[in-house]
Motif scaffolding. Structure first.
Motif, PDB file in Angstrom:
ATOM      1  N   GLU A 144      61.753 -34.893  19.204  1.00  0.00           N
ATOM      2  CA  GLU A 144      61.692 -33.431  19.129  1.00  0.00           C
ATOM      3  C   GLU A 144      63.102 -32.840  19.138  1.00  0.00           C
ATOM      4  OE1 GLU A 144      58.253 -34.980  21.702  1.00  0.00           O
ATOM      5  OE2 GLU A 144      60.415 -35.263  21.638  1.00  0.00           O
ATOM      6  N   ARG A 146      65.881 -34.385  18.194  1.00  0.00           N
ATOM      7  CA  ARG A 146      66.541 -34.734  16.926  1.00  0.00           C
ATOM      8  C   ARG A 146      66.083 -33.817  15.800  1.00  0.00           C
ATOM      9  NH1 ARG A 146      64.900 -40.431  16.489  1.00  0.00           N
ATOM     10  NH2 ARG A 146      65.797 -40.287  14.404  1.00  0.00           N
ATOM     11  N   ALA A 147      64.788 -33.504  15.763  1.00  0.00           N
ATOM     12  CA  ALA A 147      64.273 -32.583  14.735  1.00  0.00           C
ATOM     13  C   ALA A 147      64.869 -31.186  14.923  1.00  0.00           C
ATOM     14  CB  ALA A 147      62.749 -32.539  14.781  1.00  0.00           C
ATOM     15  N   ARG A 150      68.539 -31.127  13.664  1.00  0.00           N
ATOM     16  CA  ARG A 150      68.591 -31.099  12.194  1.00  0.00           C
ATOM     17  C   ARG A 150      68.200 -29.716  11.668  1.00  0.00           C
ATOM     18  NH1 ARG A 150      66.426 -36.219  13.005  1.00  0.00           N
ATOM     19  NH2 ARG A 150      64.328 -35.449  12.570  1.00  0.00           N
ATOM     20  N   ARG A 151      67.151 -29.137  12.246  1.00  0.00           N
ATOM     21  CA  ARG A 151      66.700 -27.809  11.813  1.00  0.00           C
ATOM     22  C   ARG A 151      67.773 -26.746  12.033  1.00  0.00           C
ATOM     23  NH1 ARG A 151      63.932 -23.783  14.536  1.00  0.00           N
ATOM     24  NH2 ARG A 151      63.397 -25.116  16.278  1.00  0.00           N
TER      25      ARG A 151
END
Length: 174
Positions: A144, A146-147, A150-151
């Motif tokens: 979560e 890491r996402a 990136r977002r």
């Protein structure tokens, strides 16, 4: 200056943040919740059990957060509608590079824009400290996080440290 929560639709939670010493009762409670969650996740991944309570106490005591204090660092507590919801910190690695540390949002506040608000707040503080770049490391099981990174425009970069739990490294120009 507080970044705004730009989520669309519905009532917007009122997010705010303050710099707090790690010794404050709120910061200490959040620090403990953070460590409990990430430690239990690691122990579940590696051993199939939660962290032994004595080991957890040693881990919490070992990380004093001493880099997250002025003049070269800060710990922020984020609040949602006035209630403590999470924390994150930053510390200068050098004159222009800050490191994002200990990003945590209590489960009840996840999915409401608080994590993006919190990271934006830390980025603003890092800029005020003179940073033009933010870096961080994280583990592979914290998918979560890491996402989220990136977002928010963070790219994977070459390793910049060799911490025992560092498995992915990210960077972003501020």
């Amino acid at each position: 200056m507080n970044p705004t929560d730009d989520r669309a639709g519905g009532a917007q939670p009122a997010w705010s943040f303050t710099a707090e010493p790690l010794t404050s009762a709120v910061a200490r409670a959040l620090w403990r919740e953070y460590y409990t969650e990430v430690s239990d996740r690691w122990h579940q991944r590696e051993h199939g059990t939660d962290t032994d309570p004595a080991d957890l106490e040693r881990e919490i005591a070992a990380d004093t957060g001493d880099g997250l204090v002025p003049p070269a660092g800060v710990l922020l507590v984020v609040r949602c509608d006035g209630e403590p919801a999470g924390m994150a910190g930053t510390r200068l690695r050098d004159a222009t590079t800050a490191e994002l540390k200990r990003v945590f949002l209590r489960p009840a506040y996840r999915g409401r824009g608080g994590a993006a608000f919190l990271v934006a707040a830390v980025e603003q503080v890092a800029r005020e400290l003179g940073a033009t770049r933010m870096v961080l490391d994280t583990r592979r099981d914290l998918v979560e996080a890491r996402a989220l990174y990136r977002r928010l425009g963070y790219d994977e970069i070459a390793p910049f440290d060799d911490g025992p739990y560092a498995e992915h490294w990210y960077g972003k120009d501020l």
